[in-house]
Design a protein around this motif. Structure first.
Motif, mmCIF file in Angstrom:
data_model
loop_
_atom_site.group_PDB
_atom_site.id
_atom_site.type_symbol
_atom_site.label_atom_id
_atom_site.label_comp_id
_atom_site.label_asym_id
_atom_site.label_seq_id
_atom_site.Cartn_x
_atom_site.Cartn_y
_atom_site.Cartn_z
ATOM 1 N N CYS A 64 -0.428 27.543 -16.415
ATOM 2 C CA CYS A 64 -1.875 27.380 -16.604
ATOM 3 C C CYS A 64 -2.205 26.177 -17.469
ATOM 4 N N ARG A 65 -1.229 25.660 -18.216
ATOM 5 C CA ARG A 65 -1.472 24.517 -19.090
ATOM 6 C C ARG A 65 -1.274 23.179 -18.384
ATOM 7 N N VAL A 66 -0.746 23.211 -17.172
ATOM 8 C CA VAL A 66 -0.521 21.977 -16.412
ATOM 9 C C VAL A 66 -1.839 21.544 -15.779
ATOM 10 N N PRO A 67 -2.208 20.263 -15.908
ATOM 11 C CA PRO A 67 -3.478 19.810 -15.312
ATOM 12 C C PRO A 67 -3.514 20.048 -13.812
ATOM 13 N N ALA A 68 -4.715 20.302 -13.308
ATOM 14 C CA ALA A 68 -4.893 20.557 -11.880
ATOM 15 C C ALA A 68 -4.611 19.295 -11.069
ATOM 16 N N PHE A 69 -4.143 19.503 -9.858
ATOM 17 C CA PHE A 69 -3.872 18.397 -8.937
ATOM 18 C C PHE A 69 -5.187 17.725 -8.534
ATOM 19 N N ARG A 70 -5.165 16.412 -8.477
ATOM 20 C CA ARG A 70 -6.312 15.637 -8.039
ATOM 21 C C ARG A 70 -5.881 14.624 -6.990
ATOM 22 N N ALA A 71 -6.755 14.403 -6.015
ATOM 23 C CA ALA A 71 -6.442 13.454 -4.948
ATOM 24 C C ALA A 71 -6.217 12.053 -5.504
ATOM 25 N N SER A 72 -6.864 11.742 -6.631
ATOM 26 C CA SER A 72 -6.702 10.410 -7.223
ATOM 27 C C SER A 72 -5.256 10.139 -7.630
ATOM 28 N N SER A 73 -4.485 11.213 -7.888
ATOM 29 C CA SER A 73 -3.087 11.015 -8.259
ATOM 30 C C SER A 73 -2.257 10.483 -7.093
ATOM 31 N N LEU A 74 -2.763 10.603 -5.875
ATOM 32 C CA LEU A 74 -2.046 10.094 -4.710
ATOM 33 C C LEU A 74 -2.313 8.617 -4.455
ATOM 34 N N MET A 75 -3.375 8.094 -5.077
ATOM 35 C CA MET A 75 -3.717 6.693 -4.852
ATOM 36 C C MET A 75 -2.714 5.775 -5.566
ATOM 37 N N ARG A 76 -2.419 4.649 -4.936
ATOM 38 C CA ARG A 76 -1.478 3.677 -5.507
ATOM 39 C C ARG A 76 -2.232 2.424 -5.928
ATOM 40 N N ALA A 77 -1.786 1.809 -7.006
ATOM 41 C CA ALA A 77 -2.400 0.568 -7.475
ATOM 42 C C ALA A 77 -1.832 -0.609 -6.690
ATOM 43 N N GLU A 78 -2.672 -1.631 -6.468
ATOM 44 C CA GLU A 78 -2.243 -2.822 -5.733
ATOM 45 C C GLU A 78 -1.587 -3.837 -6.658
ATOM 46 N N GLN A 79 -0.912 -3.381 -7.649
ATOM 47 C CA GLN A 79 -0.265 -4.276 -8.600
ATOM 48 C C GLN A 79 1.110 -4.673 -8.083
ATOM 49 N N VAL A 80 1.375 -5.980 -8.092
ATOM 50 C CA VAL A 80 2.682 -6.496 -7.699
ATOM 51 C C VAL A 80 3.177 -7.405 -8.814
ATOM 52 N N PRO A 81 4.474 -7.487 -9.019
ATOM 53 C CA PRO A 81 4.992 -8.354 -10.100
ATOM 54 C C PRO A 81 4.662 -9.811 -9.811
ATOM 55 N N PRO A 82 4.411 -10.609 -10.856
ATOM 56 C CA PRO A 82 4.103 -12.034 -10.643
ATOM 57 C C PRO A 82 5.300 -12.775 -10.057
ATOM 58 N N PHE A 83 5.000 -13.908 -9.419
ATOM 59 C CA PHE A 83 6.053 -14.718 -8.806
ATOM 60 C C PHE A 83 6.975 -15.275 -9.890
ATOM 61 N N ASP A 84 8.277 -15.062 -9.717
ATOM 62 C CA ASP A 84 9.277 -15.556 -10.664
ATOM 63 C C ASP A 84 10.187 -16.537 -9.942
ATOM 64 N N PRO A 85 9.974 -17.854 -10.121
ATOM 65 C CA PRO A 85 10.793 -18.828 -9.390
ATOM 66 C C PRO A 85 12.199 -18.965 -9.938
ATOM 67 N N GLY A 86 12.445 -18.477 -11.151
ATOM 68 C CA GLY A 86 13.780 -18.577 -11.732
ATOM 69 C C GLY A 86 14.161 -20.026 -11.992
ATOM 70 N N ARG A 87 15.380 -20.402 -11.617
ATOM 71 C CA ARG A 87 15.867 -21.761 -11.847
ATOM 72 C C ARG A 87 15.126 -22.797 -11.013
#
Length: 673
Positions: A64-87
Motif C-alpha cells: 500500500c506504500r508503493v506509489p500507484a502506476f501512472r501511464a506517464s511512467s511509460l513515456m520515454r524522454a527524447e534525450q540522446v547523448p551529445p556527439f562525441d568525436p573523440g580523437r
C-alpha cells in the motif's frame, strides 16, 4: 652420566606431555570455534526464516506504500547523448617550415643540396599532413552523419513509443477493451511490490458494458510459506536439524498470503485507474497444480471476489485483517484448506466476457430481471440465498412487515437471522428505503438487513448504511452473484442497466423532494468560497452548471447554494437523481475568498469534512476531505461519480492550486476573463 641421562629422559617426557596438552587445547578450541560457527549459521538460517515470514505477513502494508502506476511512467524522454568525436576532434598538426632548416655543408654546392633536401622533407611531410587532415575531416563528417542517423532513429523510436502510449491511453479513456486490458496488465507487470518467488501470470478481459475488468491472477504456491520454523545445530550428530512449522500455522499464513495478494491486486488496479474506467473488478486467484482427485495438471481457484470501486476505496487496507476484509467486507470467497488445494467456485472469468451467453428467443435462458413477475423475482432472490448456503423462504404478500425474504445464515458467530427486501426498480433506490429497512431490522431483532435491487443506490444510501448491519446489493452485483451461484438473470439488453425510467406500478415513485444537502465544515478562520461543478468527465456541462457566489443555482435548480446551518460554514443542495443525463460527475471545490482574506492560503484549512444531510437536515454521514497546504489558494474537495449501476460514490480529491479559483475552474473548461 646416569643422572644426566635420567634428567634428559624426564625433560623429554615433560616436553611430550606439554605438546600433547597444547594439541588437546588447540583441538578443543577448534571444536568450540566450529560449534560456535555452526550455531551462528543455524541462527542465521532461523533469522532468514523469520524474515521470510515477516515479509509475507507485511505484504499488504508494504504494497500500500508503493506509489500507484501512472501511464506517464511509460513515456520515454527524447534525450540522446551529445556527439562525441573523440580523437577526430583534434586537427592534424601541420609541419612548421622553421623546423626544416638545412644542416651542414661547407661548400656552396653542399649547402644548396642540404637546403633542397630540407625543402623536400618539408613538402613531403606537409602533403602527408594535408592528406591526413582531409581524411580526418572526411571521417568526422561520416561520424557526424552516422550520429545524426542513429539519434534520429532513436528519437523516432521514442516518438513511436510515446505515440503508442498516447494512443493506448486514448483507447483506455474510450473504454476500448484491448487498450484497457493492455493498460492494466502493464500496471500489474511493472509492479515492484511482489517478493521474489511470486508469479505474475494472468489472463484478463474488459466488459465495457459493465465497466468491469475480469482477471485471473496466479497465486504463489503453498511452498511460499517456509516449512521449517527454526534451525538448530545438533553437535552429537554434527548436522543442522529443522523444527517443522505447525501445519495449522503454515496453513493460516498461506491463507493470509492469498487474501493479501487478492487485496493488493485490487489496490493496484483501482489505484492505476486514473481515468475512472473501472466500476468493478472480478478477480480470481488460481494456482497451476495437479488435481488432487485425478493427478492431472489443472488450474485450481483458491480465491475469488467481485469488488465494486465504491466499496473498495472506502477500505483502510493497512488496518484490516486480510481474510476478513476479503470474505466479509467484499463478500469474496477464500478457500478454507489451501494446503489441500480445496477450490472455490470462481467469479466471472475472462472467457465469459469474450463469449457472452446469447439468450434464446423466449428469453428463458437469461431472463430479464426488469420484466420478471414480482413474485418470481422474490423467489429468485430466495434461490440465490439458498445457493449461498443459507435457509431462505419468501414471505406472504400481506402483513410481511416490509420483509420479502426471510433468511437464516447457519455460520457460527457471524451468522443469524437476515431480513431481505427486494426492489425491482429502474431508477435509483431512495435513501428512505434504506432507512426503512434499518427500522425493520431493529423491529424484528435481525442480525442483518439486505436490500436487493435491479438499479443502484445514491450516496445518501451508502453513507447511511456505513457502520450498520446493512448490505446494499445493486443490479450489477446481483447479476454477478446469480451467475456465480449457477442462477440466471440479466439487466435489459446485453446485460446493461436500462435508462432511468419510472418504477413499476407496484413500486412507489421516487419523491420529488429527494435531494441531499452537502454541508461543509472546517477548522481555522480562513474565509472560503465553496463551489460545485456539474461535469461530464473533466469538463463542466456549461458555465451555467458552475455554481458559485455569482451563480447560486443551475438552470434546472437541481444544484443550488443554500444557507448553512451550524456547524457547517457552507452548504450546497443537490438532487443527484435529477441531474442532467449527460452528467457523470459532481465536483466540490473550495477557494480562498480574495476579498476577505487577500493574503491567505489554505494552510489553515484543516479538520474538514462534508456532512451528508437529508432534506430534513438530518445527518446521514460524514465524508473526510484532505487538508489544505501552504501556498495553495484553491482545492478540489472531492467528486461524486455516477456509475453504470446508478450509484453515486464519493472519490476523495486533494489536488491544490496556487492560482486560486480561476486556475482550478479553467481545468474544467471554464474560460476566465
Amino acid at each position: 652420566m646416569q643422572r644426566q641421562h635420567q634428567r634428559q629422559i624426564e625433560s623429554e617426557e615433560r616436553r611430550r606431555r606439554e605438546e600433547a596438552r597444547q594439541a588437546r587445547l588447540r583441538q578443543r578450541h577448534a571444536a568450540q570455534e566450529y560449534r560456535e560457527f555452526r550455531q551462528a549459521e543455524a541462527r542465521r538460517l532461523t533469522a532468514e526464516l523469520d524474515e521470510q515470514v515477516a515479509t509475507l505477513q507485511g505484504l499488504l502494508t508494504a504494497g500500500c506504500r508503493v506509489p500507484a502506476f501512472r501511464a506517464s511512467s511509460l513515456m520515454r524522454a527524447e534525450q540522446v547523448p551529445p556527439f562525441d568525436p573523440g580523437r577526430l576532434a583534434v586537427p592534424v598538426r601541420m609541419p612548421d617550415p622553421n623546423q626544416y632548416q638545412a644542416q651542414g655543408g661547407w661548400t656552396a654546392n653542399r649547402r644548396a643540396q642540404a637546403q633542397a633536401e630540407a625543402r623536400a622533407r618539408f613538402e613531403r611531410d606537409w602533403h602527408a599532413a594535408q592528406a591526413a587532415e582531409a581524411q580526418r575531416v572526411q571521417q568526422l563528417a561520416a561520424a557526424e552523419r552516422d550520429y545524426m542517423q542513429r539519434t534520429e532513429a532513436q528519437r523516432a523510436e521514442v516518438r513511436r513509443h510515446n505515440a503508442g502510449v498516447a494512443e493506448a491511453v486514448a483507447g483506455v479513456r474510450r473504454g476500448d477493451p484491448e487498450a484497457v486490458v493492455e493498460f492494466f496488465s502493464a500496471a500489474l507487470y511493472s509492479s515492484t511490490i511482489w517478493p521474489e518467488g511470486f508469479p505474475r501470470q494472468m489472463a484478463a478481459a474488459f466488459d465495457s458494458a459493465a465497466r468491469q475488468l475480469v482477471l485471473d491472477w496466479e497465486m504463489p504456491g503453498y511452498d511460499i510459506v517456509p516449512a521449517a520454523k527454526s534451525v538448530r545445530f545438533v553437535q552429537a550428530d554434527n548436522q543442522d536439524k529443522e523444527t517443522a512449522r505447525p501445519a495449522t500455522q503454515r496453513r493460516a499464513l498461506y491463507r493470509e498470503v492469498l487474501a493479501q495478494s487478492m487485496l493488493l491486486v485490487l489496490h493496484q488496479l483501482f489505484g492505476a485507474d486514473e481515468y475512472g474506467v473501472l466500476d468493478s473488478v472480478a478477480l480470481n486467484g488460481f494456482v497451476d497444480a495437479p488435481d488432487p482427485a485425478t493427478g492431472r495438471p489443472t488450474r485450481i481457484y483458491l480465491a475469488t471476489v467481485m469488488a465494486q470501486r465504491a466499496a473498495f476505496t472506502d477500505l483502510h487496507l493497512e488496518q484490516v485483517d486480510p481474510a476478513s476484509c476479503l470474505t466479509d467486507a467484499l463478500r469474496g470467497q477464500l478457500t478454507a484448506r489451501p494446503d489441500q488445494l480445496t477450490s472455490v467456485r470462481p467469479s466471472r472469468q475472462p472467457q465469459d466476457v469474450a463469449n457472452h451467453v446469447v439468450p434464446d428467443i423466449d428469453g428463458q435462458d437469461e431472463p430479464d430481471l426488469y420484466d420478471m413477475d414480482p413474485i418470481a423475482f422474490e423467489s429468485l432472490v430466495a434461490d440465490l440465498f439458498r445457493a449461498m448456503g443459507m435457509q431462505a423462504v419468501t414471505t406472504q404478500r400481506s402483513n410481511d412487515g416490509g420483509v420479502d425474504v426471510d433468511a437464516l445464515d447457519p455460520t457460527p458467530i457471524r451468522g443469524g437471522k437476515i431480513v431481505v427486501q427486494v426492489k425491482r426498480y429502474r431508477s435509483t433506490v431512495p435513501p428512505t428505503a434504506v432507512r426503512d429497512l434499518y427500522g425493520t431490522v431493529q423491529d424484528v431483532g435481525a442480525n442483518k438487513g439486505v436490500l436487493v435491487t435491479t438499479s443502484g443506490f445514491g450516496p445518501g444510501s451508502h453513507t447511511f448504511a456505513r457502520g450498520k448491519p446493512l448490505e446494499l446489493i445493486s443490479g450489477t452485483e446481483l447479476v454477478d452473484l446469480l451467475h456465480r451461484h449457477g442462477l440466471r438473470g440479466r439487466l435489459g439488453e446485453g446485460g446493461r442497466p436500462a435508462a432511468p425510467a419510472r418504477p413499476e406500478p407496484s413500486e412507489p415513485a421516487t419523491p420529488a423532494d429527494d435531494y441531499n444537502v452537502l454541508g461543509m465544515t472546517w477548522s481555522g478562520n480562513v474565509a472560503l468560497d465553496v463551489c460545485a461543478l456539474v461535469c461530464q468527465g473533466n469538463r463542466v456541462l456549461s458555465e451555467d452548471h458552475f455554481v458559485f457566489f455569482n451563480n447560486p443555482r443551475t438552470p434546472d435548480g437541481m444544484v443550488r447554494a443554500v444557507p448553512a446551518t451550524a456547524p457547517d460554514k457552507a452548504a450546497i443542495r443537490v438532487a443527484f437523481d435529477s441531474l442532467p443525463a449527460a452528467a457523470d460527475r459532481f465536483v466540490l471545490v473550495a477557494a480562498v475568498d480574495p476579498e476577505v482574506n487577500p493574503h491567505a492560503d489554505l494552510s489553515g484549512f484543516t479538520d474538514a469534512c462534508i456532512r451528508l444531510l437529508d432534506p430534513s437536515l438530518t445527518e446521514l454521514g460524514r465524508l473526510e476531505v484532505s487538508d489544505g497546504r501552504a501556498g495553495e489558494t484553491a482545492l478540489v474537495l472531492g467528486s461524486f461519480r455516477h456509475r453504470s449501476n446508478g450509484d453515486w460514490d464519493f472519490v476523495l480529491g486533494g489536488k491544490g492550486y496556487t492560482g486560486g479559483l480561476e486556475q482550478l475552474v479553467s481545468e474544467y473548461g471554464i474560460e476566465v476573463e
